[in-house]
Design an enzyme around this catalytic site. Structure first.
Site, PDB file in Angstrom:
ATOM      1  N   CYS A  52       6.530   6.817 -14.506  1.00 29.31           N
ATOM      2  CA  CYS A  52       7.471   6.028 -14.620  1.00 29.31           C
ATOM      3  C   CYS A  52       7.615   5.206 -13.398  1.00 29.31           C
ATOM      4  CB  CYS A  52       8.827   6.596 -15.054  1.00 29.31           C
ATOM      5  SG  CYS A  52       9.234   7.782 -13.748  1.00 29.31           S
ATOM      6  N   HIS A  80       0.733  -1.286   0.067  1.00 33.49           N
ATOM      7  CA  HIS A  80       0.009  -0.043   0.130  1.00 33.49           C
ATOM      8  C   HIS A  80       0.897   1.375   0.003  1.00 33.49           C
ATOM      9  CE1 HIS A  80      -3.542  -2.542   1.760  1.00 33.49           C
ATOM     10  NE2 HIS A  80      -3.410  -2.774   0.477  1.00 33.49           N
TER      11      HIS A  80
END
Ligand SMILES: [Zn+2]
Length: 267
Positions: free
Chosen positions: A145, A134
């Site tokens: 990216c 998470h």
């Protein structure tokens, strides 16, 4: 507040059994959750005393809200630096449970930790092989990216900030509701889970997917599950050993028992 069910603390015999399984395992991993953070003074989201219980669940489309107006989302995020969620995150320290897992890694008994926690405490405890499914609240991630940056590496004067490498939109690394788990972390966790023959499930009821799925997958492939949790959970019935108690208390006992057992086995 409803009174929590009384728990009994794991017996020495149960800890010994878990240590035996751990030492015998070829490739053990761990899956950790909010319970471990609570023991470091970080309030949980759910349950009694949880932030969401108190303030209500955040919107389930947080990621879409971010994308719709990233400038506004960043302004809100920056205004919350000292609120009830972020202040404890910034001051929390790893507890003996975090250190126990990094010790198991150093002993060669634990090969990867998948955590649902965003608090950075496994890193601070020295865990090297770690998948923060998470995200990590100390990091900022490029949505293009995928590169992560520390907060002080990013110029936040103009909002929303953009990636120094590719000019993509930057967002806090913590995964919002409605946001896909970053594929690099997910792939890494899946690769380790597919090799694993034992999972230590600590401080989580393992009901949040995809994290829970990794533990269940290992079990389905004939692996073992060791649970370390204060209370019985939905995964308890699948576990080979359930160690009742907080991770900060139980995991150091497991390390001690495993070290002793391995020493005896080697000599
Ligand atoms: Zn980028």
């Amino acid at each position: 507040m409803p009174r929590e069910k009384e728990t009994t603390v794991a017996t020495d015999q149960e800890v010994e059994r878990a240590a035996e399984l751990l030492v015998e395992a070829e490739y053990a991993i761990a899956l950790t959750g909010a319970g471990m953070s609570v023991e470091s003074g970080i309030p949980p989201f759910r349950g009694p005393g949880g932030l969401w219980t108190k303030y209500g669940e955040p919107p389930m489309n947080g990621f879409q809200i971010f994308l719709a107006d990233p400038k506004k989302a960043w302004e809100e995020r920056l205004s919350r630096q000292d609120d009830e969620l972020f202040a404890p995150l910034r001051t929390a320290k790893p507890n003996p449970g975090h250190f126990a897992l990094s010790e198991l890694e150093a002993m060669g008994l634990l090969h990867f930790v998948i955590t649902q926690n965003v608090d950075d405490l496994h890193r601070q405890a020295g865990q090297v092989a770690l998948g923060e499914i998470h995200g990590n609240f100390k990091l900022i991630r490029c949505l293009e990216c995928g590169e992560r940056f520390k907060w002080d590496e990013v110029i936040l004067e103009e909002l929303p900030p953009h990636c120094p490498r590719c000019r993509g939109l930057l967002k806090s690394d913590t995964v919002s509701f409605g946001e896909p788990i970053p594929t690099d972390v997910l792939d890494q966790c899946a690769a380790h889970a597919s090799r694993a023959d034992l999972v230590i499930v600590a401080g989580t009821s393992a009901t949040v997917y995809p994290a829970a799925g990794f533990a269940i997958e290992v079990k389905e492939h004939g692996g073992k599950l060791i649970e370390v949790n204060l209370y019985e959970s939905e995964i308890t019935q699948l576990c080979d050993v359930s160690l009742r108690g907080g991770a900060a208390v139980v995991l150091p006992r497991l390390v001690k028992a495993a070290a002793k057992r391995r020493h005896t086995t080697l000599s």
